[in-house]
Motif scaffolding. Structure first.
Motif, mmCIF file in Angstrom:
data_model
loop_
_atom_site.group_PDB
_atom_site.id
_atom_site.type_symbol
_atom_site.label_atom_id
_atom_site.label_comp_id
_atom_site.label_asym_id
_atom_site.label_seq_id
_atom_site.Cartn_x
_atom_site.Cartn_y
_atom_site.Cartn_z
ATOM 1 N N GLY A 197 11.518 8.964 27.164
ATOM 2 C CA GLY A 197 11.636 9.727 25.929
ATOM 3 C C GLY A 197 11.405 11.217 26.102
ATOM 4 O O GLY A 197 11.102 11.934 25.146
ATOM 5 N N GLN A 198 11.585 11.709 27.350
ATOM 6 C CA GLN A 198 11.381 13.125 27.625
ATOM 7 C C GLN A 198 12.499 13.942 26.987
ATOM 8 O O GLN A 198 13.614 13.445 26.774
ATOM 9 N N THR A 199 12.211 15.192 26.673
ATOM 10 C CA THR A 199 13.229 16.140 26.214
ATOM 11 C C THR A 199 13.548 17.088 27.360
ATOM 12 O O THR A 199 12.630 17.664 27.963
ATOM 13 N N VAL A 200 14.820 17.229 27.701
ATOM 14 C CA VAL A 200 15.236 18.110 28.797
ATOM 15 C C VAL A 200 16.297 19.077 28.285
ATOM 16 O O VAL A 200 17.257 18.671 27.615
ATOM 17 N N VAL A 201 16.110 20.360 28.594
ATOM 18 C CA VAL A 201 17.097 21.404 28.293
ATOM 19 C C VAL A 201 17.446 22.066 29.621
ATOM 20 O O VAL A 201 16.576 22.639 30.276
ATOM 21 N N MET A 202 18.699 21.980 30.026
ATOM 22 C CA MET A 202 19.110 22.418 31.362
ATOM 23 C C MET A 202 20.254 23.416 31.305
ATOM 24 O O MET A 202 21.267 23.178 30.651
ATOM 25 N N VAL A 203 20.107 24.538 31.991
ATOM 26 C CA VAL A 203 21.207 25.467 32.212
ATOM 27 C C VAL A 203 21.907 25.078 33.510
ATOM 28 O O VAL A 203 21.253 24.817 34.532
ATOM 29 N N THR A 204 23.227 24.989 33.471
ATOM 30 C CA THR A 204 23.987 24.683 34.679
ATOM 31 C C THR A 204 25.365 25.322 34.586
ATOM 32 O O THR A 204 25.852 25.618 33.495
ATOM 33 N N HIS A 205 25.983 25.523 35.751
ATOM 34 C CA HIS A 205 27.377 25.975 35.775
ATOM 35 C C HIS A 205 28.298 24.846 36.241
ATOM 36 O O HIS A 205 29.510 25.022 36.316
ATOM 37 N N ASP A 206 27.718 23.684 36.534
ATOM 38 C CA ASP A 206 28.423 22.579 37.169
ATOM 39 C C ASP A 206 28.826 21.517 36.137
ATOM 40 O O ASP A 206 27.959 20.877 35.533
ATOM 41 N N PRO A 207 30.134 21.298 35.920
ATOM 42 C CA PRO A 207 30.554 20.285 34.947
ATOM 43 C C PRO A 207 30.024 18.892 35.259
ATOM 44 O O PRO A 207 29.715 18.127 34.339
ATOM 45 N N THR A 208 29.906 18.546 36.537
ATOM 46 C CA THR A 208 29.375 17.224 36.886
ATOM 47 C C THR A 208 27.910 17.111 36.478
ATOM 48 O O THR A 208 27.481 16.083 35.935
ATOM 49 N N ALA A 209 27.128 18.160 36.726
ATOM 50 C CA ALA A 209 25.725 18.160 36.302
ATOM 51 C C ALA A 209 25.624 18.036 34.788
ATOM 52 O O ALA A 209 24.809 17.269 34.263
ATOM 53 N N ALA A 210 26.475 18.766 34.073
ATOM 54 C CA ALA A 210 26.442 18.744 32.610
ATOM 55 C C ALA A 210 26.795 17.368 32.059
ATOM 56 O O ALA A 210 26.333 16.982 30.978
ATOM 57 N N SER A 211 27.575 16.593 32.814
ATOM 58 C CA SER A 211 28.004 15.276 32.326
ATOM 59 C C SER A 211 26.849 14.283 32.265
ATOM 60 O O SER A 211 26.988 13.229 31.637
ATOM 61 N N TYR A 212 25.720 14.587 32.898
ATOM 62 C CA TYR A 212 24.535 13.734 32.805
ATOM 63 C C TYR A 212 23.827 13.900 31.453
ATOM 64 O O TYR A 212 22.990 13.085 31.095
ATOM 65 N N ALA A 213 24.138 14.972 30.735
ATOM 66 C CA ALA A 213 23.460 15.279 29.477
ATOM 67 C C ALA A 213 24.055 14.480 28.319
ATOM 68 O O ALA A 213 25.165 13.940 28.406
ATOM 69 N N ASP A 214 23.295 14.405 27.226
ATOM 70 C CA ASP A 214 23.797 13.788 25.989
ATOM 71 C C ASP A 214 24.728 14.744 25.242
ATOM 72 O O ASP A 214 25.594 14.309 24.480
ATOM 73 N N ARG A 215 24.508 16.029 25.491
ATOM 74 C CA ARG A 215 25.155 17.058 24.674
ATOM 75 C C ARG A 215 25.230 18.343 25.485
ATOM 76 O O ARG A 215 24.314 18.647 26.250
ATOM 77 N N VAL A 216 26.313 19.076 25.329
ATOM 78 C CA VAL A 216 26.476 20.357 26.013
ATOM 79 C C VAL A 216 26.751 21.445 24.981
ATOM 80 O O VAL A 216 27.629 21.282 24.120
ATOM 81 N N LEU A 217 25.987 22.527 25.054
ATOM 82 C CA LEU A 217 26.249 23.716 24.245
ATOM 83 C C LEU A 217 26.915 24.764 25.128
ATOM 84 O O LEU A 217 26.484 24.980 26.263
ATOM 85 N N PHE A 218 27.946 25.395 24.609
ATOM 86 C CA PHE A 218 28.684 26.399 25.367
ATOM 87 C C PHE A 218 28.478 27.776 24.749
ATOM 88 O O PHE A 218 28.698 27.968 23.550
ATOM 89 N N LEU A 219 28.043 28.716 25.567
ATOM 90 C CA LEU A 219 27.844 30.087 25.133
ATOM 91 C C LEU A 219 28.932 30.982 25.717
ATOM 92 O O LEU A 219 29.461 30.717 26.805
ATOM 93 N N ALA A 220 29.259 32.049 25.006
ATOM 94 C CA ALA A 220 30.117 33.110 25.518
ATOM 95 C C ALA A 220 29.745 34.387 24.793
ATOM 96 O O ALA A 220 29.575 34.382 23.567
#
Length: 249
Positions: A197-220
């Protein structure tokens, strides 16, 4: 995120400006976002989009120029430096690209270091669970120089989780790792969310890494531009292409 979800972290109309006049850089511009408890959220965007700045503001490592950041119900910007230190020590875990392990300490000593510095005894059952999950039970007496990069980063993940913080922030945690080590680290973070039940917030540039997340936020350009729920590497890459012509090229 639905209204029934509890937020572990919130950013409300956050702006972060560096410099002034002609050299002023607006790293974040009126950004609002919530990060649900027990969820794994990735933050992505082109270089200079503000993703690391956002992570640092959320984690209390940097103060926003304006707006508010909440860890649970605590407004971070209103805290003194001493209160902020206590908040980071007691309620937040960090995993960074550079591992940041102490070379003279064993893996186990590195894992328990934040608790030792706080004068707190670890919850042995929880500590055992974390150590079992990273799969390095036979390497606990080894120094960082005796571990591979992937093993060092798993130790850094265990250290971030040892105090059972409310939220773990990870800044490019697989940036220095090969694909197998990356999968090991991301699998561990994913399990910590699913099973603990941990909460994780991760910055990444790797689409494969991001695919492990429940949700992806995109900034520009310092703003929140898009969001994906239950992402795949393909849907992440497609979204990145729409935000960054360099990716499409």
């Amino acid at each position: 995120m639905t209204v029934t979800d509890q937020a572990a972290v919130r950013a409300v109309d956050v702006t972060k400006t560096y410099g002034g006049g002609q050299t002023q850089v607006d790293a974040l511009i009126g950004l609002t976002a919530s990060f649900g408890k027990g969820r794994f959220t990735a933050i992505m965007g082109p270089s200079g989009s503000g993703k690391s700045t956002l992570l640092h503001c959320l984690a209390g490592l940097d103060r926003p120029t304006s707006g508010q950041v909440f860890i649970g119900d605590v407004e971070v910007a209103g805290l003194s430096e001493k209160q902020l230190t206590h908040l980071r020590r007691d309620r937040i875990g960090f995993v960074f690209q550079a591992f940041n392990l102490v070379p003279t300490l064993t893996a186990l000593e590195n894992i328990t270091l934040p608790l030792d510095l706080a004068g707190r005894s670890p919850d042995q059952q929880w500590l055992t669970t974390v150590i079992d999950t990273i799969g390095l039970g036979d390497r606990l007496q080894h120094k960082p120089s005796e571990l591979s990069g992937g093993q060092q980063q798993r130790v850094a993940c265990a250290r971030a989780l040892a105090s059972r913080p409310e939220v773990v922030f990870a800044d490019e945690p697989t940036g220095n790792l090969d694909s197998q080590s990356s999968a090991d680290v991301l699998g561990f973070l994913h399990r910590s969310v699913r099973e603990f039940g941990q909460t994780v917030v991760m910055v990444t540039h790797d689409p494969t890494a991001a695919s492990y997340a429940d949700r992806v936020l995109f900034l520009a350009d310092g703003r929140l531009r898009s969001e994906l729920i239950d992402p795949t590497a393909e849907t992440v890459l497609d979204t990145m292409k729409s935000l960054d012509p360099a990716v499409a090229g």
